[in-house]
Design a protein around this motif. Structure first.
Motif, PDB file in Angstrom:
ATOM      1  N   UNK A 137      11.708   8.837  12.337  1.00  0.00           N
ATOM      2  CA  UNK A 137      10.533   9.653  12.567  1.00  0.00           C
ATOM      3  C   UNK A 137       9.356   9.067  11.799  1.00  0.00           C
ATOM      4  N   UNK A 138       8.130   9.403  12.204  1.00  0.00           N
ATOM      5  CA  UNK A 138       6.971   8.952  11.424  1.00  0.00           C
ATOM      6  C   UNK A 138       6.986   9.594  10.048  1.00  0.00           C
ATOM      7  N   UNK A 139       6.286   8.976   9.120  1.00  0.00           N
ATOM      8  CA  UNK A 139       6.193   9.542   7.786  1.00  0.00           C
ATOM      9  C   UNK A 139       5.449  10.861   7.795  1.00  0.00           C
ATOM     10  N   UNK A 140       5.637  11.638   6.727  1.00  0.00           N
ATOM     11  CA  UNK A 140       4.987  12.943   6.625  1.00  0.00           C
ATOM     12  C   UNK A 140       3.599  12.817   6.014  1.00  0.00           C
ATOM     13  N   UNK A 141       2.711  13.696   6.442  1.00  0.00           N
ATOM     14  CA  UNK A 141       1.411  13.779   5.796  1.00  0.00           C
ATOM     15  C   UNK A 141       1.595  14.441   4.445  1.00  0.00           C
ATOM     16  N   UNK A 142       0.885  13.951   3.456  1.00  0.00           N
ATOM     17  CA  UNK A 142       1.035  14.504   2.118  1.00  0.00           C
ATOM     18  C   UNK A 142       0.271  13.649   1.131  1.00  0.00           C
ATOM     19  N   UNK A 143       0.542  13.803  -0.162  1.00  0.00           N
ATOM     20  CA  UNK A 143      -0.169  13.031  -1.173  1.00  0.00           C
ATOM     21  C   UNK A 143      -0.066  11.529  -0.936  1.00  0.00           C
ATOM     22  N   UNK A 144      -1.196  10.875  -0.809  1.00  0.00           N
ATOM     23  CA  UNK A 144      -1.212   9.437  -0.585  1.00  0.00           C
ATOM     24  C   UNK A 144      -1.157   9.039   0.874  1.00  0.00           C
ATOM     25  N   UNK A 145      -0.920  10.009   1.772  1.00  0.00           N
ATOM     26  CA  UNK A 145      -0.821   9.692   3.199  1.00  0.00           C
ATOM     27  C   UNK A 145      -1.704  10.594   4.058  1.00  0.00           C
ATOM     28  N   UNK A 146      -2.294  11.623   3.483  1.00  0.00           N
ATOM     29  CA  UNK A 146      -3.025  12.631   4.252  1.00  0.00           C
ATOM     30  C   UNK A 146      -4.078  12.014   5.169  1.00  0.00           C
ATOM     31  N   UNK A 147      -4.959  11.195   4.609  1.00  0.00           N
ATOM     32  CA  UNK A 147      -6.060  10.665   5.402  1.00  0.00           C
ATOM     33  C   UNK A 147      -5.608   9.619   6.416  1.00  0.00           C
ATOM     34  N   UNK A 148      -4.409   9.107   6.263  1.00  0.00           N
ATOM     35  CA  UNK A 148      -3.904   8.111   7.203  1.00  0.00           C
ATOM     36  C   UNK A 148      -3.357   8.725   8.481  1.00  0.00           C
ATOM     37  N   UNK A 149      -3.294  10.055   8.513  1.00  0.00           N
ATOM     38  CA  UNK A 149      -2.918  10.738   9.755  1.00  0.00           C
ATOM     39  C   UNK A 149      -3.904  10.376  10.864  1.00  0.00           C
ATOM     40  N   UNK A 150      -5.171  10.207  10.501  1.00  0.00           N
ATOM     41  CA  UNK A 150      -6.207   9.900  11.489  1.00  0.00           C
ATOM     42  C   UNK A 150      -5.940   8.588  12.208  1.00  0.00           C
TER      43      UNK A 150
ATOM     44  N   UNK B 108       0.847  -1.198   0.000  1.00  0.00           N
ATOM     45  CA  UNK B 108       0.000   0.000   0.000  1.00  0.00           C
ATOM     46  C   UNK B 108       0.880   1.246   0.000  1.00  0.00           C
ATOM     47  N   UNK B 109       1.920   1.251   0.822  1.00  0.00           N
ATOM     48  CA  UNK B 109       2.990   2.233   0.752  1.00  0.00           C
ATOM     49  C   UNK B 109       4.208   1.561   0.131  1.00  0.00           C
ATOM     50  N   UNK B 110       5.018   2.335  -0.565  1.00  0.00           N
ATOM     51  CA  UNK B 110       6.310   1.813  -1.005  1.00  0.00           C
ATOM     52  C   UNK B 110       7.179   1.561   0.223  1.00  0.00           C
ATOM     53  N   UNK B 111       7.862   0.432   0.229  1.00  0.00           N
ATOM     54  CA  UNK B 111       8.855   0.131   1.256  1.00  0.00           C
ATOM     55  C   UNK B 111      10.208   0.090   0.559  1.00  0.00           C
ATOM     56  N   UNK B 112      11.094   1.009   0.895  1.00  0.00           N
ATOM     57  CA  UNK B 112      12.391   1.079   0.230  1.00  0.00           C
ATOM     58  C   UNK B 112      13.499   1.225   1.263  1.00  0.00           C
TER      59      UNK B 112
ATOM     60  N   UNK C 144       4.441   6.884   0.540  1.00  0.00           N
ATOM     61  CA  UNK C 144       4.050   6.859  -0.875  1.00  0.00           C
ATOM     62  C   UNK C 144       5.176   7.244  -1.825  1.00  0.00           C
ATOM     63  N   UNK C 145       6.176   7.987  -1.328  1.00  0.00           N
ATOM     64  CA  UNK C 145       7.257   8.454  -2.201  1.00  0.00           C
ATOM     65  C   UNK C 145       8.583   7.767  -1.930  1.00  0.00           C
ATOM     66  N   UNK C 146       8.589   6.736  -1.102  1.00  0.00           N
ATOM     67  CA  UNK C 146       9.849   6.129  -0.656  1.00  0.00           C
ATOM     68  C   UNK C 146      10.704   5.622  -1.803  1.00  0.00           C
ATOM     69  N   UNK C 147      10.082   4.986  -2.789  1.00  0.00           N
ATOM     70  CA  UNK C 147      10.851   4.401  -3.885  1.00  0.00           C
ATOM     71  C   UNK C 147      11.580   5.489  -4.684  1.00  0.00           C
TER      72      UNK C 147
END
Length: 427
Positions: free
Chosen positions: A343-356, A326-330, A381-384
């Protein structure tokens, strides 16, 4: 000079184009489909299936939040047909690209002898030969193994299986589990020892707890027999469609009479991709190294250059690896100790709603006391995309303080630069 390349996958196609661009007469022989495993049955197939899986996961999440009322029903047969159609279009593009580079493509199974490759009774003489025949799924000697499926069978499913037993513990097993779990299948992973043992503990834990939360993972579990509807393990019988993902075997039989091979059948090469035969080179999965498409391409280029008299060596340092979920793992693995920050991932495109749900991913960096970057891992979402540039920075010797004036593109889910700038304050 005449160069013959056997295998039109990532390594072979790249090698043939490189040799043609150098100016040699190049013949590429492919037994099946241009693009090899990556395009036709591997990476690109997973990409297509994963896009649909992400849609299914997001639809469920938005329903739970209460902002949508959508319950998509996945028609797997149509998904598979769509993937096949898209892959076919890509194959057409890269075939045309290869021919335009000046490569003569021959379809058929080759036979190799000293100085000649033969297809359907026609001889293709070579001065230099490049073997890029890839690998195939390892089939373990287990009773009833003929009832099991492998990754190549995925697109033949007519519907999503209700239950699936995935035998394996690496990247392929993980990706398959993520896909079918998202489609609604009850998935069990059976690991002979540990799950994702080559992945760092905190990254593996995030995968298990967040990205494979609906998958049941059984470690230290062996399979003694496989049935059409299940498998017998050391913990008892389990029901479900059995999928094997237990490794790959190099396809080296074609030239075993001409070159030296290792215990697993891999063709032995040096950093110039030279085999034990002065006129034969090898690249990609058939050499049994790092089995990723970018590495295969790199090896193909090096093999072609050396075959054409241009000195070149492969560089295996700081190679990025990835897992499609679901997220890139790199990650760029480090076996060295150092100062670790995460640190936790940043909120942004592809992750915004997962902040909840506090599920925005995780980023980890390992540096030494001089600020040299030793390892990076990221789930986002941008790890790769981010990790490939980090690989370049690490190869070129960048240190944490080089990120002091780094300006990111915003909004982004890249958290790597934040850790780099944090560490730079202590240099």
């Amino acid at each position: 000079m005449k160069v013959v390349v056997i295998g039109g996958g990532s390594a072979g196609r790249t090698a043939s184009i490189e040799a043609a661009q150098i100016g040699e007469e190049v013949t590429l022989i492919e037994n099946d489909k241009i693009g090899g495993k990556c395009l036709n049955t591997g990476c690109m197939v997973v990409c297509g299936l994963n896009d649909v899986a992400k849609f299914a996961i997001n639809a469920k999440k938005f329903n739970q939040i209460g902002i949508t009322d959508v319950n998509p029903k996945i028609d797997f047969e149509k998904v598979a047909d769509g993937v096949k159609n898209t892959v076919g279009k890509i194959r057409g593009v890269i075939t045309s690209e290869t021919k335009k580079a000046g490569v003569n493509i021959i379809s058929g199974k080759a036979e190799i002898r000293e100085g000649f490759a033969t297809v359907d009774g026609i001889d293709y003489p070579y001065d230099k030969l490049i073997i890029a025949t890839g690998s195939q799924a390892f089939i373990p000697p287990v009773d009833g193994v003929e009832h099991a499926k492998i990754y190549k069978d995925i697109l033949n499913y007519k519907k999503v299986p209700e239950k699936m037993i995935i035998v394996g513990s690496g990247t392929i097993a993980t990706e398959l589990a993520g896909l079918f779990s998202a489609y609604g299948t009850e998935v069990h992973i059976l690991c002979r020892t540990s799950f994702l043992k080559d992945v760092e503990t905190d990254i593996r834990n995030y995968i298990v707890e967040k990205l494979l939360k609906n998958v049941k993972i059984h470690e230290n579990t062996s399979v003694s027999e496989i049935y059409p509807d299940g498998a017998l393990t050391n913990s008892g019988r389990m029901e479900g469609e059995v999928m094997l993902a237990v490794g790959m075997n190099p396809n080296s039989d074609l030239v075993k009479h001409l070159v030296e091979t290792g215990k697993k059948g891999e063709i032995i090469v040096n950093k110039r991709m030279e085999t034990s035969h002065k006129d034969i080179y090898a690249a990609g999965d058939v050499v049994g190294g790092i089995g990723t498409t970018p590495v295969a391409r790199m090896e193909g280029v090096v093999a072609a250059r050396n075959a054409c008299g241009v000195a070149s060596e492969v560089d295996y340092s700081f190679i990025p690896s990835s897992i499609s979920l679901y997220y890139d793992v790199s990650y760029i693995k480090s076996d060295e100790e150092g100062i670790t920050g995460h640190i936790p991932g940043s909120a942004g495109p592809g992750a915004f709603w997962n902040v909840l749900d506090r599920e925005t991913g995780i980023t980890k960096v390992v540096v030494d006391k001089d600020g040299e970057i030793k390892g990076v891992s990221s789930i986002s979402p941008s790890a790769r995309s981010v990790l490939v540039y980090m690989s370049k920075f690490m190869k070129d010797g960048y240190k944490t303080y080089d990120f002091d004036n780094f300006v990111e593109t915003h909004p982004s889910t890249d958290a790597v630069y934040k850790l780099m700038r944090y560490f730079s304050k202590f240099e």
